[in-house]
Write an enzyme that holds these catalytic residues in place. Structure first.
Site, PDB file in Angstrom:
ATOM      1  CB  ILE A 291     143.114  32.394  65.914  1.00  0.00           C
ATOM      2  CG1 ILE A 291     143.831  32.157  64.929  1.00  0.00           C
ATOM      3  CG2 ILE A 291     143.540  34.321  66.196  1.00  0.00           C
ATOM      4  CD1 ILE A 291     142.665  32.924  63.478  1.00  0.00           C
ATOM      5  CB  SER A 292     142.571  27.573  64.970  1.00  0.00           C
ATOM      6  OG  SER A 292     142.521  26.143  65.073  1.00  0.00           O
ATOM      7  CB  THR A 293     146.233  24.492  68.486  1.00  0.00           C
ATOM      8  OG1 THR A 293     144.966  24.246  69.419  1.00  0.00           O
ATOM      9  CG2 THR A 293     146.181  25.578  69.281  1.00  0.00           C
TER      10      THR A 293
ATOM     11  CD  GLU B  13     148.536  19.607  58.793  1.00  0.00           C
ATOM     12  OE1 GLU B  13     148.062  20.850  58.467  1.00  0.00           O
ATOM     13  OE2 GLU B  13     148.380  18.600  58.642  1.00  0.00           O
TER      14      GLU B  13
ATOM     15  CB  VAL C  41     150.494  26.367  66.567  1.00  0.00           C
ATOM     16  CG1 VAL C  41     149.502  27.777  67.265  1.00  0.00           C
ATOM     17  CG2 VAL C  41     151.209  25.516  66.881  1.00  0.00           C
ATOM     18  CB  VAL C  42     145.689  29.296  63.206  1.00  0.00           C
ATOM     19  CG1 VAL C  42     145.780  30.154  62.289  1.00  0.00           C
ATOM     20  CG2 VAL C  42     146.561  27.643  62.337  1.00  0.00           C
TER      21      VAL C  42
ATOM     22  CG  ASP D  81     142.039  15.572  56.943  1.00  0.00           C
ATOM     23  OD1 ASP D  81     141.231  14.870  57.358  1.00  0.00           O
ATOM     24  OD2 ASP D  81     142.147  16.189  57.913  1.00  0.00           O
TER      25      ASP D  81
END
Length: 505
Positions: free
Chosen positions: A244-246, A249, A251-252, A388
């Protein structure tokens, strides 16, 4: 022999008389042999037909040599036909085909009568259009005599020899087709091409090795995949649905939760797989090597251990933030470099980032005050600096701002803790000011509000200089006495405080 003869006879039958003896001449008689053969043959004689069982033209069959050649030719033709079928079956529809040409039995008398569409190969061993091999010098190293002597170091001979050697390069190196052309490569050019070929081969091998043993975008290496399978087999997760996301740092992946040690796992979870390649943040060791919680365990020589330390750091930070009541994902389990957390979203749809969320002016103002309150609580109650923080690491879900991605978060005692806090304040102030929130504080006011310090300056360079001076004084004092201090900027005094780094005036 008489015993065997009577052994196979019926005991109730009439005795069989032994055949009458005959002379040796009768035994060697061809006429008698043919008669006996006809009488003892159980099959009727096949009538003679005009069917030609051989494809070869009729010839003189009186010679044994000619018969042997004809039979060998027929055998070779059948072998080549079978080999052709095997070759076509092996290659299939592949663009890259493999030829069995070297295994064919090419017979000098063969005259193929197969159609062109059945023949998908060519015997290049006798190709009339094939270029001749380059002329080379004999083993003695020279040809000719006197003034016409030519050695193996001749420019033309070396050039042709270098061109022929290019065929030994790796298949991925495109050397072109020089059929019919008299090409010559100098030693300098040939050596340069050879070095380039070897370099590309090593580079290709490294990339392949790296791809097999690292976690790339939207993909996992075999070790990580095995860990994910073990989680599913253990019942911690029901299934893993997809990426679902990259990020730079990690990968999800989205997953459905199960149960773990009699603890109910959230119905929807995320697997944050930290990339085992450190290319994106090799220079980010400053976030962890100076953190006293992990300083003694930091090892710059082992990338995989650094990644596990990075995942462990995010787990501890999330646990501390959740305990303080700040909205953030809940940690489920940590397995090496895979962190399982609760999913922020609904029905497989992740919550939008604050940057992408479409909010009204009232909701944006509400979000700003939530972020301001969360930053103060993060600094004061959790003793953490996000390091961050931006609109990319804040989610909007159920009318509430959620903090995510806290793997790089540090404590204010970090040698660069205040610098990171100032950067977070600058990102937050810039975003909400551009979003039209009139109540948004400036970066300097926001920093003083969150930290509790009173640094008086409207110039960013001067403001940062005072922050660096404060960090330097604290670092020197810690090295001398081991105590943490804070500074009253109004009177320029240092106070010893053993429990906190930046206390409030």
């Amino acid at each position: 022999m008489s015993f065997l003869f009577y052994f196979f006879q019926s005991p109730w039958g009439a005795p069989v008389l032994a055949p009458a003896p005959c002379s040796l001449a009768d035994v060697m008689s061809e006429q008698l042999a043919r008669q006996l053969h006809e009488e003892g043959s159980p099959f009727p004689e096949i009538p003679d037909t005009d069917l030609d069982l051989t494809c070869a033209p009729e010839g003189d069959t009186s010679s044994d040599l000619m018969l042997a050649q004809m039979l060998q030719m027929e055998f070779d033709r059948e072998f080549d036909t079978q080999l052709r079928r095997e070759e076509k079956k092996f290659n299939g529809d592949s663009k890259v085909s493999i030829s069995f040409e070297n295994y064919r039995m090419v017979h000098p008398y063969e005259d193929s009568d197969s159609s062109e569409d059945e023949v998908d190969w060519q015997d290049t061993r006798h190709d009339p259009y094939r270029a001749d091999k380059p002329t080379t010098t004999p083993k003695k190293g020279f040809v000719g005599k006197g003034k016409n002597i030519t050695t193996k170091h001749d420019e033309d001979i070396c050039g042709r020899k270098n061109t022929a050697r290019m065929d030994n390069f790796a298949p991925e190196v495109q050397v072109g087709d020089g059929i019919g052309m008299d090409l010559k490569l100098s030693n300098q050019v040939y050596n340069a091409l050879k070095r380039h070929c070897h370099t590309e081969q090593r580079r290709s091998a490294r990339l392949h090795e790296k791809k097999e043993h690292s976690t790339a975008e939207q993909a996992v290496d075999p070790r990580t995949r095995l860990l994910m399978y073990k989680m599913v087999n253990a019942g911690i997760l029901e299934n893993i649905n997809g990426c679902i996301s990259t990020g730079k740092e990690s990968v999800v992946f989205h997953a459905n939760g199960g149960s773990f040690e009699e603890k109910i796992v959230p119905e929807e979870c995320v697997l944050k797989v930290f990339k085992t390649t450190l290319n994106e943040f090799k220079n980010r060791d400053k976030y962890i090597k100076d953190d006293y919680r992990f300083k003694n365990r930091f090892s710059k020589l082992n990338p995989r251990k650094i990644i596990r330390l990075w995942a462990e750091k995010e787990m501890h930070n999330l646990t501390r933030i959740k305990k303080a009541g700040i909205p953030c994902p809940e940690v489920v389990i940590l397995k090496k470099h895979i962190l399982v957390m609760s999913f922020i979203g609904k029905d497989h749809v992740p919550a939008p980032k604050l940057k992408d969320a479409i909010l009204s002016s009232e909701d944006m103002k509400k979000a700003y005050y939530q972020v301001l309150n969360m930053m103060q609580r993060l600094y004061q109650d959790c003793n953490l600096v996000h390091a961050d923080l931006s609109e990319y690491n804040m989610l909007w879900h159920d009318g509430q701002v959620w903090f995510i991605d806290v793997s790089q978060s540090i404590e204010p005692t970090h040698p660069h803790g205040l610098e990171f806090l100032f950067r977070d304040c600058r990102n937050v102030a810039t975003f909400f000011q551009k979003a039209g929130v009139a109540e948004a504080l400036s970066v300097f006011e926001l920093f003083n509000t969150v930290s509790g310090l009173q640094i008086n300056s409207d110039n960013e360079a001067d403001f940062l200089a005072q922050i660096e001076a404060l960090e330097k004084r604290n670092e020197d004092h810690v090295q001398k006495s081991g105590k943490k201090i804070f500074m009253d900027t109004s009177e320029d005094r240092l106070y010893d405080r053993p429990d906190h780094f930046c206390c409030y005036l």
